[in-house]
Design an enzyme around this catalytic site. Structure first.
Site, mmCIF file in Angstrom:
data_model
loop_
_atom_site.group_PDB
_atom_site.id
_atom_site.type_symbol
_atom_site.label_atom_id
_atom_site.label_comp_id
_atom_site.label_asym_id
_atom_site.label_seq_id
_atom_site.Cartn_x
_atom_site.Cartn_y
_atom_site.Cartn_z
ATOM 1 N N HIS A 181 8.333 2.735 9.667
ATOM 2 C CA HIS A 181 7.997 1.822 10.761
ATOM 3 C C HIS A 181 6.789 2.370 11.514
ATOM 4 O O HIS A 181 6.716 3.579 11.772
ATOM 5 C CB HIS A 181 9.194 1.691 11.711
ATOM 6 C CG HIS A 181 8.947 0.753 12.846
ATOM 7 N ND1 HIS A 181 8.984 -0.616 12.700
ATOM 8 C CD2 HIS A 181 8.636 0.989 14.158
ATOM 9 C CE1 HIS A 181 8.718 -1.183 13.868
ATOM 10 N NE2 HIS A 181 8.505 -0.238 14.762
ATOM 11 N N ASN A 212 13.402 3.319 5.510
ATOM 12 C CA ASN A 212 12.300 2.435 5.894
ATOM 13 C C ASN A 212 11.245 3.252 6.618
ATOM 14 O O ASN A 212 11.541 4.307 7.187
ATOM 15 C CB ASN A 212 12.826 1.334 6.824
ATOM 16 C CG ASN A 212 11.735 0.365 7.251
ATOM 17 O OD1 ASN A 212 10.992 -0.146 6.418
ATOM 18 N ND2 ASN A 212 11.628 0.111 8.545
ATOM 19 N N SER A 234 0.826 -1.210 0.000
ATOM 20 C CA SER A 234 0.000 0.000 0.000
ATOM 21 C C SER A 234 0.860 1.260 0.000
ATOM 22 O O SER A 234 0.550 2.231 -0.705
ATOM 23 C CB SER A 234 -0.964 0.004 1.190
ATOM 24 O OG SER A 234 -0.281 0.159 2.416
ATOM 25 N N ASP A 282 15.597 -1.396 13.379
ATOM 26 C CA ASP A 282 14.906 -0.108 13.485
ATOM 27 C C ASP A 282 15.690 0.893 14.336
ATOM 28 O O ASP A 282 15.114 1.650 15.122
ATOM 29 C CB ASP A 282 13.492 -0.297 14.061
ATOM 30 C CG ASP A 282 12.626 -1.187 13.181
ATOM 31 O OD1 ASP A 282 12.723 -1.067 11.948
ATOM 32 O OD2 ASP A 282 11.861 -2.000 13.726
ATOM 33 N N MET A 290 9.831 -7.483 4.864
ATOM 34 C CA MET A 290 9.930 -8.155 6.162
ATOM 35 C C MET A 290 11.183 -9.020 6.264
ATOM 36 O O MET A 290 11.129 -10.217 6.557
ATOM 37 C CB MET A 290 8.670 -8.990 6.403
ATOM 38 C CG MET A 290 7.380 -8.212 6.271
ATOM 39 S SD MET A 290 7.301 -6.762 7.355
ATOM 40 C CE MET A 290 7.152 -7.567 8.943
ATOM 41 N N ARG A 291 12.313 -8.383 6.034
ATOM 42 C CA ARG A 291 13.579 -9.125 6.070
ATOM 43 C C ARG A 291 14.683 -8.163 6.493
ATOM 44 O O ARG A 291 14.717 -7.016 6.048
ATOM 45 C CB ARG A 291 13.864 -9.709 4.679
ATOM 46 C CG ARG A 291 14.909 -10.799 4.631
ATOM 47 C CD ARG A 291 14.916 -11.442 3.251
ATOM 48 N NE ARG A 291 13.693 -12.187 2.993
ATOM 49 C CZ ARG A 291 13.533 -13.486 3.220
ATOM 50 N NH1 ARG A 291 14.533 -14.190 3.709
ATOM 51 N NH2 ARG A 291 12.389 -14.085 2.949
#
Length: 202
Positions: A116, A114, A17, A152, A97-98
């Site tokens: 989050h 990224n 999305s 993260d 998702m890695r």
């Protein structure tokens, strides 16, 4: 990246999305000076690959290797080669998702970002919305950050706060955070294109 077309590669694992919003905003000139040069996924049936191809964008599944949450060396090399062949300037993780490993980080140092679904450094890792609810946090949100070798832990570029409302479930909170992700990610990319946000020194 001012006065240069920023070639963006999007790495996805699911429906994409955030990817679709970025593509649409580039088409609508809301992110001037950018183009999506490649979409890659570690999931062969990722809906995002179909969506990207419908936009006429090069999209491919690349085998990441046998592990569920990381690359093996051969898989990582396949990703590096594809991203370099596409002359990628910026990699945007959009639900990928890695974990990103050292060789890919070195090949695109300071050029991987990224998004989050929390206000980092709070609630890193998986199920950030569930973590926020379990902690009875009054506020959560989303964060765009540069990728480093940690989970993260990279330098924060931008954040948007989202209140946690009475009666919120993981689903309702996730939906409201995702709405803000769609706005924040495109804003940050536009700021990179304009030169307002610069890449870290190599």
């Amino acid at each position: 990246m001012k006065n240069k077309i920023l070639r963006i590669a999007l790495m996805v694992s699911g429906r994409g999305s955030n990817m679709q919003v970025i593509i649409e905003n580039i088409k609508k000139k809301k992110i001037p000076g950018a183009e999506v040069c490649l979409v890659v996924s570690d999931q062969i049936r990722a809906e995002a690959l179909i969506t990207a191809k419908e936009y006429g964008i090069s999209a491919q599944y690349i085998d990441p290797g046998p592990f569920k949450t990381k690359f093996d060396e051969a898989g990582e090399n396949r990703y590096i080669r594809a991203l370099q062949d596409a002359r990628t300037d910026l990699i945007c993780l959009a639900g990928f998702m890695r974990m990103i490993k050292s060789r890919l980080l070195a090949a695109f140092k300071g050029r991987i970002i990224n998004i989050h679904p929390s206000l980092l450094p709070a609630f890193p890792g998986l199920h950030a919305q569930r973590q926020a609810l379990s902690a009875q946090a009054g506020c959560s949100g989303c964060t765009v950050h540069f990728i480093d070798a940690g989970m993260d832990t990279g330098k924060i570029i931008g954040q948007t706060r989202v209140p946690v409302l009475p009666g919120d479930t993981e689903s309702t909170l996730s939906k409201r955070i995702l709405e803000q992700e769609h706005i924040l990610y495109s804003r940050v990319i536009a700021q990179i294109c304009s030169g307002e946000i610069t890449f870290p020194e190599k």
